[in-house]
Design a protein around this motif. Sequence first.
Motif, PDB file in Angstrom:
ATOM      1  N   ALA A   1      25.038   8.693 -44.009  1.00 23.39           N
ATOM      2  CA  ALA A   1      24.097   8.169 -45.009  1.00 23.39           C
ATOM      3  C   ALA A   1      22.792   8.961 -44.956  1.00 23.39           C
ATOM      4  CB  ALA A   1      23.812   6.685 -44.760  1.00 23.39           C
ATOM      5  N   ASN A   2      22.279   9.314 -46.118  1.00 23.12           N
ATOM      6  CA  ASN A   2      20.978   9.966 -46.192  1.00 23.12           C
ATOM      7  C   ASN A   2      20.002   8.986 -46.851  1.00 23.12           C
ATOM      8  OD1 ASN A   2      19.178  12.136 -48.159  1.00 23.12           O
ATOM      9  ND2 ASN A   2      19.253  12.461 -45.962  1.00 23.12           N
ATOM     10  N   VAL A   3      18.970   8.634 -46.120  1.00 22.57           N
ATOM     11  CA  VAL A   3      18.024   7.623 -46.572  1.00 22.57           C
ATOM     12  C   VAL A   3      16.717   8.301 -46.953  1.00 22.57           C
ATOM     13  CG1 VAL A   3      16.809   5.511 -45.918  1.00 22.57           C
ATOM     14  CG2 VAL A   3      19.046   6.015 -44.923  1.00 22.57           C
ATOM     15  N   ARG A   4      16.269   8.108 -48.175  1.00 24.73           N
ATOM     16  CA  ARG A   4      15.010   8.704 -48.598  1.00 24.73           C
ATOM     17  C   ARG A   4      14.034   7.653 -49.111  1.00 24.73           C
ATOM     18  NH1 ARG A   4      15.637  14.153 -52.123  1.00 24.73           N
ATOM     19  NH2 ARG A   4      17.379  15.122 -51.034  1.00 24.73           N
ATOM     20  N   PRO A   5      13.051   7.313 -48.310  1.00 26.04           N
ATOM     21  CA  PRO A   5      12.004   6.430 -48.810  1.00 26.04           C
ATOM     22  C   PRO A   5      11.115   7.225 -49.759  1.00 26.04           C
ATOM     23  CG  PRO A   5      11.868   6.738 -46.412  1.00 26.04           C
ATOM     24  CD  PRO A   5      12.796   7.758 -46.940  1.00 26.04           C
ATOM     25  N   CYS A   6      10.654   6.596 -50.789  1.00 20.85           N
ATOM     26  CA  CYS A   6       9.870   7.303 -51.799  1.00 20.85           C
ATOM     27  C   CYS A   6       8.805   6.356 -52.322  1.00 20.85           C
ATOM     28  CB  CYS A   6      10.837   7.713 -52.906  1.00 20.85           C
ATOM     29  SG  CYS A   6      10.129   8.796 -54.103  1.00 20.85           S
ATOM     30  N   TYR A   7       7.556   6.593 -51.937  1.00 18.61           N
ATOM     31  CA  TYR A   7       6.500   5.689 -52.388  1.00 18.61           C
ATOM     32  C   TYR A   7       5.280   6.482 -52.845  1.00 18.61           C
ATOM     33  CZ  TYR A   7       5.645   6.541 -47.434  1.00 18.61           C
ATOM     34  OH  TYR A   7       5.508   7.149 -46.219  1.00 18.61           O
ATOM     35  N   SER A   8       4.553   5.915 -53.804  1.00 15.86           N
ATOM     36  CA  SER A   8       3.356   6.572 -54.316  1.00 15.86           C
ATOM     37  C   SER A   8       2.345   6.736 -53.201  1.00 15.86           C
ATOM     38  CB  SER A   8       2.714   5.717 -55.405  1.00 15.86           C
ATOM     39  OG  SER A   8       3.615   5.502 -56.451  1.00 15.86           O
ATOM     40  N   LEU A   9       1.723   7.920 -53.137  1.00 16.17           N
ATOM     41  CA  LEU A   9       0.689   8.140 -52.131  1.00 16.17           C
ATOM     42  C   LEU A   9      -0.661   7.796 -52.759  1.00 16.17           C
ATOM     43  CD1 LEU A   9       1.798  11.437 -50.378  1.00 16.17           C
ATOM     44  CD2 LEU A   9       2.569   9.107 -50.042  1.00 16.17           C
ATOM     45  N   PRO A  10      -1.345   6.797 -52.196  1.00 19.10           N
ATOM     46  CA  PRO A  10      -2.623   6.395 -52.767  1.00 19.10           C
ATOM     47  C   PRO A  10      -3.574   7.597 -52.811  1.00 19.10           C
ATOM     48  CG  PRO A  10      -2.034   5.041 -50.846  1.00 19.10           C
ATOM     49  CD  PRO A  10      -1.011   6.104 -50.960  1.00 19.10           C
TER      50      PRO A  10
END
Length: 338
Positions: A98-107
Amino acid sequence: TAQESNLIRATLFPGDGIGPEIADSVKKVFNVADVPIEWEEHFVGTEVDPRTQSFLTWESLESVRRNKVGLKGPMATPIGKGHRSLNLTLRKELNLYANVRPCYSLPGYKTKYDDVDLITIRENTEGEYSGLEHQVVRGVVESLKIITRQASLRVAEYAFHYAKTHGRERVSAIHKANIMQKTDGLFLKCCREVAEKYPEITYEEVVIDNCCMMLVKNPSLFDVLVMPNLYGDIISDLCAGLIGGLGLTPSCNIGEGGIALAEAVHGSAPDIAGKNLANPTALLLSAVTMLRHLDLHDKADKIQDAVLKTIAEGKYRTGDLGGNSTTTDFTKAICDHL
Ligand code: ATP
Ligand code: MG
């Protein structure tokens, strides 16, 4: 001393190109943050190791198997015959499923959206990547897409487990089962089976084309996304694009027996290698996912905050983010925040 015996061993592959520069940045930041990790460094060899049929040594793979946790810089596979690609060797030998990629806006780093907070989980071992392509007759070729119940259940289990343990509420299975009725149909069936064991998590199925449209229009519609290999390749890059690109996006590979090998999504960036220009954020945030895997959440939070603060402040930014800081100056700014 007692303190030394509390150190957790982790494998580090600095890798090629900008790899050693950004790995150096991680080592510095970990030092300043007092992370209880002892790195076991392994380098890509200059000769093919017959035991792995690649430039990765058997010892380096054994190190990951033993430590069960590691961080990997980008690796450029040398051109030539008679060896396996480095990434393929790692994936196969360590069974990184499994390849897990968290992706969140950088303030503070402005993109089209400021509320992206997604996790893409990609099946990493089969689908269109099975390498089964051949010519049937002249002018006709065939490529086999393999989906197995075992690999689909395994990645679905991981996705729901991840959602549950990370306070996530929804898992979306991404598919094209209306066309690929057998293959994607089986993938969905497995996801449904696992979903039944997690009544507290909302489960939905979204057709990939519709998913792309929804992601671009309103990424906050999604939470955790799980999907077969090729869709994961495409969707996770789309998600990276939503928050600012390659220099920023971390990932973590999950393998057999609880192995976690974190890595930046980007490549070796030969155009800027050795020039002290690379953005270490992607590898730093990958290292943060590794710390979370080890349940070292206080250290993970501390480092993540320092990286995000430095970027938000905007005083020190690398070239890819429109600044003119060197890798070392940017790293120093992060250390100062720690
Ligand atoms: P590889 O063959 O190893 O994938 P590549 O030539 O495809 O190498 P990438 O590493 O994929 O190069 O990078 C694509 C572009 O993004 C390059 O212009 C590179 O300089 C830039 N880039 C990638 N990673 C970073 C980073 N961490 N910091 C700054 N720029 C980056
Ligand atoms: Mg590339």
